[in-house]
Design a protein around this motif. Structure first.
Motif, PDB file in Angstrom:
ATOM      1  N   SER A 154     -12.524  -9.089   7.946  1.00  0.00           N
ATOM      2  CA  SER A 154     -11.096  -9.374   8.113  1.00  0.00           C
ATOM      3  C   SER A 154     -10.474  -9.839   6.806  1.00  0.00           C
ATOM      4  CB  SER A 154     -10.889 -10.441   9.198  1.00  0.00           C
ATOM      5  OG  SER A 154     -11.271  -9.951  10.472  1.00  0.00           O
ATOM      6  N   ASP A 155     -11.210 -10.629   6.047  1.00  0.00           N
ATOM      7  CA  ASP A 155     -10.737 -11.117   4.755  1.00  0.00           C
ATOM      8  C   ASP A 155     -10.468  -9.935   3.815  1.00  0.00           C
ATOM      9  OD1 ASP A 155     -10.052 -13.063   2.878  1.00  0.00           O
ATOM     10  OD2 ASP A 155     -12.104 -13.171   2.083  1.00  0.00           O
ATOM     11  N   PHE A 156     -11.413  -8.990   3.789  1.00  0.00           N
ATOM     12  CA  PHE A 156     -11.233  -7.792   2.964  1.00  0.00           C
ATOM     13  C   PHE A 156     -10.022  -6.996   3.435  1.00  0.00           C
ATOM     14  CE2 PHE A 156     -11.839  -3.215   2.554  1.00  0.00           C
ATOM     15  CZ  PHE A 156     -12.006  -3.071   1.187  1.00  0.00           C
ATOM     16  N   VAL A 157      -9.897  -6.792   4.737  1.00  0.00           N
ATOM     17  CA  VAL A 157      -8.794  -5.996   5.283  1.00  0.00           C
ATOM     18  C   VAL A 157      -7.454  -6.674   5.012  1.00  0.00           C
ATOM     19  CG1 VAL A 157      -7.767  -5.123   7.426  1.00  0.00           C
ATOM     20  CG2 VAL A 157     -10.220  -4.858   6.998  1.00  0.00           C
ATOM     21  N   ASN A 158      -7.415  -7.980   5.080  1.00  0.00           N
ATOM     22  CA  ASN A 158      -6.172  -8.696   4.757  1.00  0.00           C
ATOM     23  C   ASN A 158      -5.743  -8.416   3.324  1.00  0.00           C
ATOM     24  OD1 ASN A 158      -5.748  -9.852   7.277  1.00  0.00           O
ATOM     25  ND2 ASN A 158      -6.948 -11.701   6.781  1.00  0.00           N
ATOM     26  N   ARG A 159      -6.696  -8.349   2.430  1.00  0.00           N
ATOM     27  CA  ARG A 159      -6.378  -8.015   1.042  1.00  0.00           C
ATOM     28  C   ARG A 159      -5.913  -6.558   0.940  1.00  0.00           C
ATOM     29  NH1 ARG A 159     -10.664 -11.888   0.016  1.00  0.00           N
ATOM     30  NH2 ARG A 159      -9.754 -13.543  -1.275  1.00  0.00           N
ATOM     31  N   LEU A 160      -6.569  -5.689   1.686  1.00  0.00           N
ATOM     32  CA  LEU A 160      -6.199  -4.277   1.670  1.00  0.00           C
ATOM     33  C   LEU A 160      -4.761  -4.084   2.157  1.00  0.00           C
ATOM     34  CD1 LEU A 160      -7.194  -1.371   1.202  1.00  0.00           C
ATOM     35  CD2 LEU A 160      -8.089  -1.377   3.544  1.00  0.00           C
ATOM     36  N   LYS A 161      -4.374  -4.871   3.138  1.00  0.00           N
ATOM     37  CA  LYS A 161      -3.011  -4.765   3.689  1.00  0.00           C
ATOM     38  C   LYS A 161      -1.932  -5.132   2.668  1.00  0.00           C
ATOM     39  CE  LYS A 161      -3.529  -7.324   7.410  1.00  0.00           C
ATOM     40  NZ  LYS A 161      -3.228  -7.997   8.705  1.00  0.00           N
ATOM     41  N   GLN A 162      -2.305  -5.886   1.646  1.00  0.00           N
ATOM     42  CA  GLN A 162      -1.338  -6.340   0.648  1.00  0.00           C
ATOM     43  C   GLN A 162      -1.192  -5.375  -0.520  1.00  0.00           C
ATOM     44  OE1 GLN A 162       0.380  -9.056   1.586  1.00  0.00           O
ATOM     45  NE2 GLN A 162      -0.979  -8.969   3.378  1.00  0.00           N
ATOM     46  N   THR A 163      -1.973  -4.299  -0.534  1.00  0.00           N
ATOM     47  CA  THR A 163      -1.944  -3.382  -1.683  1.00  0.00           C
ATOM     48  C   THR A 163      -0.744  -2.447  -1.612  1.00  0.00           C
ATOM     49  OG1 THR A 163      -3.254  -1.663  -0.576  1.00  0.00           O
ATOM     50  CG2 THR A 163      -4.467  -3.396  -1.748  1.00  0.00           C
ATOM     51  N   TYR A 165      -0.859   0.631  -1.682  1.00  0.00           N
ATOM     52  CA  TYR A 165      -1.201   1.865  -0.964  1.00  0.00           C
ATOM     53  C   TYR A 165      -1.547   1.592   0.504  1.00  0.00           C
ATOM     54  CZ  TYR A 165      -5.746   0.093  -2.611  1.00  0.00           C
ATOM     55  OH  TYR A 165      -6.824  -0.704  -2.910  1.00  0.00           O
ATOM     56  N   ALA A 166      -1.175   0.428   1.008  1.00  0.00           N
ATOM     57  CA  ALA A 166      -1.450   0.087   2.407  1.00  0.00           C
ATOM     58  C   ALA A 166      -0.747   1.059   3.366  1.00  0.00           C
ATOM     59  CB  ALA A 166      -1.020  -1.342   2.702  1.00  0.00           C
ATOM     60  N   GLU A 167       0.496   1.444   3.044  1.00  0.00           N
ATOM     61  CA  GLU A 167       1.214   2.380   3.898  1.00  0.00           C
ATOM     62  C   GLU A 167       0.535   3.750   3.874  1.00  0.00           C
ATOM     63  OE1 GLU A 167       3.514   3.959   6.649  1.00  0.00           O
ATOM     64  OE2 GLU A 167       3.448   1.829   6.119  1.00  0.00           O
ATOM     65  N   GLN A 168       0.060   4.123   2.722  1.00  0.00           N
ATOM     66  CA  GLN A 168      -0.684   5.374   2.593  1.00  0.00           C
ATOM     67  C   GLN A 168      -1.942   5.320   3.471  1.00  0.00           C
ATOM     68  OE1 GLN A 168      -1.717   6.145  -1.483  1.00  0.00           O
ATOM     69  NE2 GLN A 168      -2.968   7.944  -1.011  1.00  0.00           N
ATOM     70  N   PHE A 169      -2.572   4.148   3.523  1.00  0.00           N
ATOM     71  CA  PHE A 169      -3.759   3.949   4.357  1.00  0.00           C
ATOM     72  C   PHE A 169      -3.402   4.149   5.833  1.00  0.00           C
ATOM     73  CE2 PHE A 169      -7.283   1.625   6.304  1.00  0.00           C
ATOM     74  CZ  PHE A 169      -8.356   1.924   5.467  1.00  0.00           C
ATOM     75  N   ARG A 170      -2.237   3.606   6.235  1.00  0.00           N
ATOM     76  CA  ARG A 170      -1.785   3.770   7.622  1.00  0.00           C
ATOM     77  C   ARG A 170      -1.498   5.245   7.938  1.00  0.00           C
ATOM     78  NH1 ARG A 170       1.264  -0.881   6.055  1.00  0.00           N
ATOM     79  NH2 ARG A 170       0.593  -2.783   7.142  1.00  0.00           N
ATOM     80  N   GLN A 171      -0.910   5.939   6.982  1.00  0.00           N
ATOM     81  CA  GLN A 171      -0.575   7.337   7.209  1.00  0.00           C
ATOM     82  C   GLN A 171      -1.831   8.186   7.403  1.00  0.00           C
ATOM     83  OE1 GLN A 171       1.837   8.484   3.865  1.00  0.00           O
ATOM     84  NE2 GLN A 171       3.572   7.185   4.453  1.00  0.00           N
ATOM     85  N   VAL A 172      -2.867   7.837   6.694  1.00  0.00           N
ATOM     86  CA  VAL A 172      -4.104   8.616   6.782  1.00  0.00           C
ATOM     87  C   VAL A 172      -4.918   8.237   8.009  1.00  0.00           C
ATOM     88  CG1 VAL A 172      -6.315   9.107   5.644  1.00  0.00           C
ATOM     89  CG2 VAL A 172      -4.202   8.988   4.296  1.00  0.00           C
ATOM     90  N   PHE A 173      -4.973   6.949   8.344  1.00  0.00           N
ATOM     91  CA  PHE A 173      -5.887   6.492   9.390  1.00  0.00           C
ATOM     92  C   PHE A 173      -5.194   5.977  10.655  1.00  0.00           C
ATOM     93  CE2 PHE A 173      -8.495   5.905   5.464  1.00  0.00           C
ATOM     94  CZ  PHE A 173      -9.419   6.894   5.746  1.00  0.00           C
ATOM     95  N   GLY A 174      -3.893   5.993  10.694  1.00  0.00           N
ATOM     96  CA  GLY A 174      -3.190   5.592  11.899  1.00  0.00           C
ATOM     97  C   GLY A 174      -2.328   4.361  11.686  1.00  0.00           C
ATOM     98  N   ALA A 175      -1.157   4.359  12.324  1.00  0.00           N
ATOM     99  CA  ALA A 175      -0.193   3.272  12.124  1.00  0.00           C
ATOM    100  C   ALA A 175      -0.752   1.911  12.504  1.00  0.00           C
ATOM    101  CB  ALA A 175       1.077   3.565  12.929  1.00  0.00           C
TER     102      ALA A 175
END
Length: 404
Positions: A154-163, A165-175
């Motif tokens: 969760s700690d890693f994912v929280n950091r990922l959400k702040q990048t 390219y987080a929106e790009q991540f959502r577009q590829v893997f789901g909203a």
């Protein structure tokens, strides 16, 4: 020993290559230092994300360490400094316990860890093969206190959400991908896997030796002598584990048979953990790997690495004991004829041979295969001039060869 190389199953590859990821990483770059002259034409959407994740230091607790920090693309996706172990953690002050391996040529070629019918351990990832897949290998570096030091997935994912390219991540893997941290963590590993599988810089097979095998390059006299010495059982005997010939299907050699060996590398005082005289890194039987702790005959054995790009390495062996390729080769051939050159002398005046193993495991050291089958007073298997020839050959294994 030559073995049949099993391809990593596709299902396992999803998270497998997932991220041989991480322990650390590198920068960007190419050729002369073991990167690749091969350019990436196109990556999938997941692969593009993986490249960003691989190079993003904001995903670590320190905000300063990415996969690329230790696995430098300019140095064959291995470390670019000569430290025995790297420093990580929240303040980049916590030392690891092993040298950094290259990430090249590991995507699909490495079989899962298993024992052959004769009991020989083969395959797996890490120096001790504890990870069955590249995904398993990735998780520890991302979460390890002495590496990227995320406190949890969760700690890693929280950091990922702040990048960015987080929106790009959502577009590829789901909203809603970030709503389930475990799933988001797995998809991040998958993205890095795709980057490594798709980007040819991880497996270009474009060294001078590859060109030689293809009939488009000629080796020099020194390189040819080195190849012969590398292969000869009565000389270097390197090819016994570091296979130099094409596979039965014509595939280029990986210069490893994925087995394990115990060669009695000297204890490295530059590793902070070694300040504790009771601490020993025993490879297959611990302390990092725990499932084989009851197999004392395996203690001290570490995975045979590929020798591709070995001339670009900054340190050698699992503990980074040697800093030059010549010193590593001298150890191979002079360990038993001149042990005083590598091991400390005790108060009794005797050489403390195999000093990085407890007494009860020193019998596990390989003393039967050449060039380890010699004793004090015998001539080493290779002379200094022959070592130079072998090094000339090993330099032909560096990626990014350009015909002159």
């Amino acid at each position: 020993m030559r073995i049949s190389i099993a391809q990593t199953p596709t299902a396992a590859l999803f998270l497998s290559t997932a991220c041989l990821l991480a322990a650390c990483g590198g920068g960007g770059g190419e050729s002369a230092s073991g990167g690749s002259s091969v350019k990436v034409e196109e990556l999938s959407a997941a692969g593009v994300l993986g490249e960003q994740i691989f190079n993003d230091p904001s995903l670590s607790a320190s905000g300063q360490m990415s996969c690329a920090s230790c696995h430098n693309p300019n140095n064959a996706y291995a470390q670019s400094n000569a430290l025995a172990v790297q420093l990580g953690g929240p303040t980049l002050s916590t030392a690891g316990t092993r040298a950094v391996p290259s990430l090249k040529y590991l995507t699909t070629e490495t079989p899962p860890f298993h024992f052959e019918s004769d009991g020989t351990p083969v395959g797996g990832f890490n120096h001790d093969g504890r990870a069955q897949t590249l995904a398993e290998q990735a998780e520890r570096p991302l979460l390890s206190p002495n590496e990227m030091a995320n406190a949890s997935k969760s700690d890693f994912v929280n950091r990922l959400k702040q990048t960015g390219y987080a929106e790009q991540f959502r577009q590829v893997f789901g909203a809603g991908i970030f709503d389930t941290p475990d799933d988001a963590f797995a998809r991040a590993l998958f993205a890095i896997q795709q980057y490594q599988v798709e980007d040819p810089s991880f497996h270009p097979f474009d060294s001078k030796y590859d060109a030689f095998l293809a009939g488009t390059a000629t080796l020099t006299d020194a390189e040819l002598r080195g190849l012969a010495l590398f292969n000869r059982a009565d000389k270097g005997n390197c090819a016994a584990c570091h296979i130099s010939g094409k596979g039965s299907d014509g595939s280029p050699p990986l210069f490893t048979d994925f087995t394990y060996d115990n060669i009695g590398v000297p204890r490295n005082p530059d590793i902070p953990a070694n300040a504790d005289s009771t601490y020993f890194d025993l490879g297959l039987c611990g302390p990092v790997r725990t499932d084989l702790a009851d197999r004392p005959e395996l203690c001290g054995a570490f995975k045979v690495p590929t020798l591709r790009n070995v001339a670009t390495r900054k340190v050698f062996f699992h503990n980074g004991q040697f800093k030059t390729l010549k010193d590593a080769l001298r150890f191979y051939v002079r360990r038993d004829t001149n042990p005083e050159e590598f091991y400390p002398i005790g108060v009794d005046g005797k050489v403390q041979k195999f000093n990085d193993l407890p007494d009860q495991y020193q019998k596990n050291v390989n003393t039967t295969e050449g060039p380890y089958n010699r004793t004090i007073g015998m001539a080493p298997a290779l002379s200094e001039a022959e070592i130079d020839d072998v090094i000339a050959f090993l330099n032909t294994l560096t990626d990014g060869y350009t015909p002159r």
